[in-house]
Design a protein around this motif. Structure first.
Motif, PDB file in Angstrom:
ATOM      1  N   VAL A 194       0.844  -1.194   0.000  1.00 42.83           N
ATOM      2  CA  VAL A 194       0.000   0.000   0.000  1.00 42.83           C
ATOM      3  C   VAL A 194       0.879   1.243   0.000  1.00 42.83           C
ATOM      4  O   VAL A 194       2.010   1.221   0.501  1.00 42.83           O
ATOM      5  CB  VAL A 194      -0.933   0.004   1.240  1.00 42.83           C
ATOM      6  N   ALA A 195       0.366   2.321  -0.582  1.00 39.29           N
ATOM      7  CA  ALA A 195       0.986   3.644  -0.457  1.00 39.29           C
ATOM      8  C   ALA A 195       0.197   4.431   0.574  1.00 39.29           C
ATOM      9  O   ALA A 195      -1.040   4.438   0.540  1.00 39.29           O
ATOM     10  CB  ALA A 195       0.992   4.373  -1.796  1.00 39.29           C
ATOM     11  N   ALA A 196       0.902   5.087   1.510  1.00 39.36           N
ATOM     12  CA  ALA A 196       0.231   5.788   2.603  1.00 39.36           C
ATOM     13  C   ALA A 196       0.873   7.151   2.818  1.00 39.36           C
ATOM     14  O   ALA A 196       2.095   7.284   2.812  1.00 39.36           O
ATOM     15  CB  ALA A 196       0.297   4.963   3.881  1.00 39.36           C
ATOM     16  N   LEU A 197       0.022   8.148   3.030  1.00 43.03           N
ATOM     17  CA  LEU A 197       0.494   9.519   3.218  1.00 43.03           C
ATOM     18  C   LEU A 197       0.768   9.788   4.689  1.00 43.03           C
ATOM     19  O   LEU A 197      -0.108   9.602   5.541  1.00 43.03           O
ATOM     20  CB  LEU A 197      -0.552  10.508   2.697  1.00 43.03           C
ATOM     21  N   LEU A 198       1.989  10.215   4.993  1.00 44.08           N
ATOM     22  CA  LEU A 198       2.359  10.561   6.358  1.00 44.08           C
ATOM     23  C   LEU A 198       1.752  11.921   6.717  1.00 44.08           C
ATOM     24  O   LEU A 198       1.484  12.736   5.849  1.00 44.08           O
ATOM     25  CB  LEU A 198       3.882  10.608   6.488  1.00 44.08           C
ATOM     26  N   PRO A 199       1.498  12.189   8.010  1.00 44.43           N
ATOM     27  CA  PRO A 199       1.829  11.336   9.163  1.00 44.43           C
ATOM     28  C   PRO A 199       0.710  10.390   9.585  1.00 44.43           C
ATOM     29  O   PRO A 199       0.907   9.530  10.443  1.00 44.43           O
ATOM     30  CB  PRO A 199       2.072  12.370  10.265  1.00 44.43           C
ATOM     31  N   ASP A 200      -0.485  10.514   8.992  1.00 38.95           N
ATOM     32  CA  ASP A 200      -1.649   9.770   9.484  1.00 38.95           C
ATOM     33  C   ASP A 200      -1.919   8.477   8.748  1.00 38.95           C
ATOM     34  O   ASP A 200      -2.913   7.818   8.998  1.00 38.95           O
ATOM     35  CB  ASP A 200      -2.904  10.653   9.427  1.00 38.95           C
ATOM     36  N   MET A 201      -1.042   8.118   7.801  1.00 35.02           N
ATOM     37  CA  MET A 201      -1.209   6.898   7.005  1.00 35.02           C
ATOM     38  C   MET A 201      -2.505   6.922   6.194  1.00 35.02           C
ATOM     39  O   MET A 201      -3.252   5.946   6.137  1.00 35.02           O
ATOM     40  CB  MET A 201      -1.162   5.646   7.898  1.00 35.02           C
ATOM     41  N   GLY A 202      -2.768   8.065   5.547  1.00 35.55           N
ATOM     42  CA  GLY A 202      -3.931   8.155   4.669  1.00 35.55           C
ATOM     43  C   GLY A 202      -3.717   7.357   3.403  1.00 35.55           C
ATOM     44  O   GLY A 202      -2.657   7.427   2.777  1.00 35.55           O
ATOM     45  N   ILE A 203      -4.741   6.586   3.007  1.00 40.80           N
ATOM     46  CA  ILE A 203      -4.584   5.713   1.840  1.00 40.80           C
ATOM     47  C   ILE A 203      -5.647   5.930   0.768  1.00 40.80           C
ATOM     48  O   ILE A 203      -5.577   5.310  -0.293  1.00 40.80           O
ATOM     49  CB  ILE A 203      -4.554   4.219   2.242  1.00 40.80           C
ATOM     50  N   GLY A 204      -6.641   6.797   1.025  1.00 40.37           N
ATOM     51  CA  GLY A 204      -7.652   6.990  -0.009  1.00 40.37           C
ATOM     52  C   GLY A 204      -8.630   8.090   0.317  1.00 40.37           C
ATOM     53  O   GLY A 204      -8.691   8.589   1.449  1.00 40.37           O
ATOM     54  N   PHE A 205      -9.420   8.447  -0.700  1.00 39.97           N
ATOM     55  CA  PHE A 205     -10.481   9.438  -0.536  1.00 39.97           C
ATOM     56  C   PHE A 205     -11.641   9.070  -1.455  1.00 39.97           C
ATOM     57  O   PHE A 205     -11.459   8.925  -2.657  1.00 39.97           O
ATOM     58  CB  PHE A 205      -9.969  10.841  -0.865  1.00 39.97           C
ATOM     59  N   ASP A 244       2.003 -11.459   6.900  1.00 39.62           N
ATOM     60  CA  ASP A 244       3.336 -11.654   7.480  1.00 39.62           C
ATOM     61  C   ASP A 244       4.185 -10.400   7.336  1.00 39.62           C
ATOM     62  O   ASP A 244       5.077 -10.150   8.152  1.00 39.62           O
ATOM     63  CB  ASP A 244       4.038 -12.824   6.775  1.00 39.62           C
ATOM     64  N   TYR A 245       3.902  -9.636   6.287  1.00 38.22           N
ATOM     65  CA  TYR A 245       4.697  -8.443   5.993  1.00 38.22           C
ATOM     66  C   TYR A 245       3.803  -7.338   5.437  1.00 38.22           C
ATOM     67  O   TYR A 245       2.754  -7.614   4.842  1.00 38.22           O
ATOM     68  CB  TYR A 245       5.778  -8.746   4.935  1.00 38.22           C
ATOM     69  N   TRP A 246       4.265  -6.108   5.606  1.00 38.37           N
ATOM     70  CA  TRP A 246       3.681  -4.949   4.940  1.00 38.37           C
ATOM     71  C   TRP A 246       4.760  -4.278   4.092  1.00 38.37           C
ATOM     72  O   TRP A 246       5.864  -4.031   4.583  1.00 38.37           O
ATOM     73  CB  TRP A 246       3.163  -3.928   5.959  1.00 38.37           C
ATOM     74  N   LEU A 247       4.441  -4.020   2.842  1.00 45.09           N
ATOM     75  CA  LEU A 247       5.275  -3.175   1.993  1.00 45.09           C
ATOM     76  C   LEU A 247       4.551  -1.843   1.876  1.00 45.09           C
ATOM     77  O   LEU A 247       3.508  -1.746   1.214  1.00 45.09           O
ATOM     78  CB  LEU A 247       5.472  -3.813   0.617  1.00 45.09           C
ATOM     79  N   ILE A 248       5.077  -0.829   2.553  1.00 45.24           N
ATOM     80  CA  ILE A 248       4.415   0.468   2.611  1.00 45.24           C
ATOM     81  C   ILE A 248       5.275   1.517   1.919  1.00 45.24           C
ATOM     82  O   ILE A 248       6.434   1.720   2.297  1.00 45.24           O
ATOM     83  CB  ILE A 248       4.134   0.886   4.063  1.00 45.24           C
ATOM     84  N   THR A 249       4.720   2.132   0.888  1.00 39.14           N
ATOM     85  CA  THR A 249       5.364   3.287   0.275  1.00 39.14           C
ATOM     86  C   THR A 249       4.892   4.514   1.044  1.00 39.14           C
ATOM     87  O   THR A 249       3.731   4.918   0.930  1.00 39.14           O
ATOM     88  CB  THR A 249       5.001   3.423  -1.208  1.00 39.14           C
ATOM     89  N   LEU A 288       9.657  -1.853   4.422  1.00 39.26           N
ATOM     90  CA  LEU A 288       9.227  -3.208   4.735  1.00 39.26           C
ATOM     91  C   LEU A 288       8.996  -3.344   6.224  1.00 39.26           C
ATOM     92  O   LEU A 288       9.853  -2.964   7.024  1.00 39.26           O
ATOM     93  CB  LEU A 288      10.296  -4.223   4.279  1.00 39.26           C
ATOM     94  N   TYR A 289       7.827  -3.850   6.590  1.00 36.26           N
ATOM     95  CA  TYR A 289       7.519  -4.179   7.982  1.00 36.26           C
ATOM     96  C   TYR A 289       7.312  -5.685   8.094  1.00 36.26           C
ATOM     97  O   TYR A 289       6.611  -6.287   7.264  1.00 36.26           O
ATOM     98  CB  TYR A 289       6.240  -3.483   8.447  1.00 36.26           C
ATOM     99  N   SER A 290       7.915  -6.292   9.102  1.00 32.15           N
ATOM    100  CA  SER A 290       7.728  -7.723   9.324  1.00 32.15           C
ATOM    101  C   SER A 290       7.016  -7.964  10.640  1.00 32.15           C
ATOM    102  O   SER A 290       7.108  -7.169  11.586  1.00 32.15           O
ATOM    103  CB  SER A 290       9.076  -8.455   9.325  1.00 32.15           C
ATOM    104  N   GLU A 291       6.285  -9.067  10.689  1.00 36.33           N
ATOM    105  CA  GLU A 291       5.495  -9.392  11.881  1.00 36.33           C
ATOM    106  C   GLU A 291       6.398  -9.595  13.098  1.00 36.33           C
ATOM    107  O   GLU A 291       7.445 -10.239  12.999  1.00 36.33           O
ATOM    108  CB  GLU A 291       4.680 -10.657  11.623  1.00 36.33           C
TER     109      GLU A 291
END
Length: 213
Positions: free
Chosen positions: A12-23, A138-143, A207-210
């Motif tokens: 997912v792509a998320a906008l900092l700082p609140d991790m916004g992902i859509g509108f 198991d993982y998050w790939l966050i842009t 990359l985030y891992s569990e």
């Protein structure tokens, strides 16, 4: 029979700082570099004899223009509560098909049992699907995106859909850049740090891992 666990990754792509992902059910941005990264990550496998699966909600599926769905070179799975708890094959035409099922949990279970050709399972949205995924991935790939304050671009886009930041922090740890590069298949291109800008946004691929108890 022992079924090996196929890795499950949310991307997912998320906008900092609140991790916004859509509108209003859509992405507030259209960034070619991020789209290229998404396509490479979800399409590329280490084993050339395998493919990846992508799981998405019905609204995300319907938001993809018909000519682009199903997403090519990937096994597409669409989630809706109105579907059954078994993977149902849906043929669109001679070349295009996808699967339907009623939840992430049953989708992951069915893919593990019945599709040994799947190397990785990617969760690709939308917001409700992402936030229901924390117990299964198991993982998050966050842009991570940040708005650059320039003369041309300074507007913060309006967001109404957010990633559950608290659950991410509680259950996952951010890995370093080396771990990210080792995690991604070799065909995925990570841009240099000074090239991580587009249309007024700065990118950081993470990359985030569990966290194992």
């Amino acid at each position: 029979m022992t079924v090996s666990k196929t890795p499950v990754i949310a991307i997912v792509a998320a906008l900092l700082p609140d991790m916004g992902i859509g509108f209003q059910g859509t992405l507030p941005w259209r960034l070619s570099k991020e789209m290229k990264y998404f396509k490479q990550v979800t399409s590329t496998t280490v084993d050339s004899n395998k493919r990846n699966a992508v799981i998405m909600g019905r609204k995300t599926w319907e938001s993809i223009p018909k000519r682009f769905r199903p997403l090519p070179n990937r096994l597409n799975v669409v989630i809706s509560r109105s579907f059954t708890d078994n993977l149902v094959f849906e043929q669109i035409d001679e070349e295009k098909s996808f699967y339907k099922i009623n939840s992430i949990q049953t989708a992951v279970k069915e893919l593990n049992i019945n599709h040994p050709d799947v190397e990785r399972i990617y969760i690709i949205g939308g917001g409700e699907i992402y936030n229901a995924s924390f117990d299964f991935v198991d993982y998050w790939l966050i842009t991570k995106l940040q708005v650059l304050q320039t003369e041309e671009h300074s507007m913060i886009p309006t967001m109404d859909t957010f990633l559950n930041k608290a659950k991410l922090i509680q259950g996952f740890k951010q890995e370093d850049k080396l771990a990210l590069s080792q995690f991604l298949p070799s065909g995925v291109e990570l841009p240099d740090a000074n090239e991580d800008n587009e249309k007024g946004y700065h990118f950081e691929y993470t990359l985030y891992s569990e966290i194992k108890n």
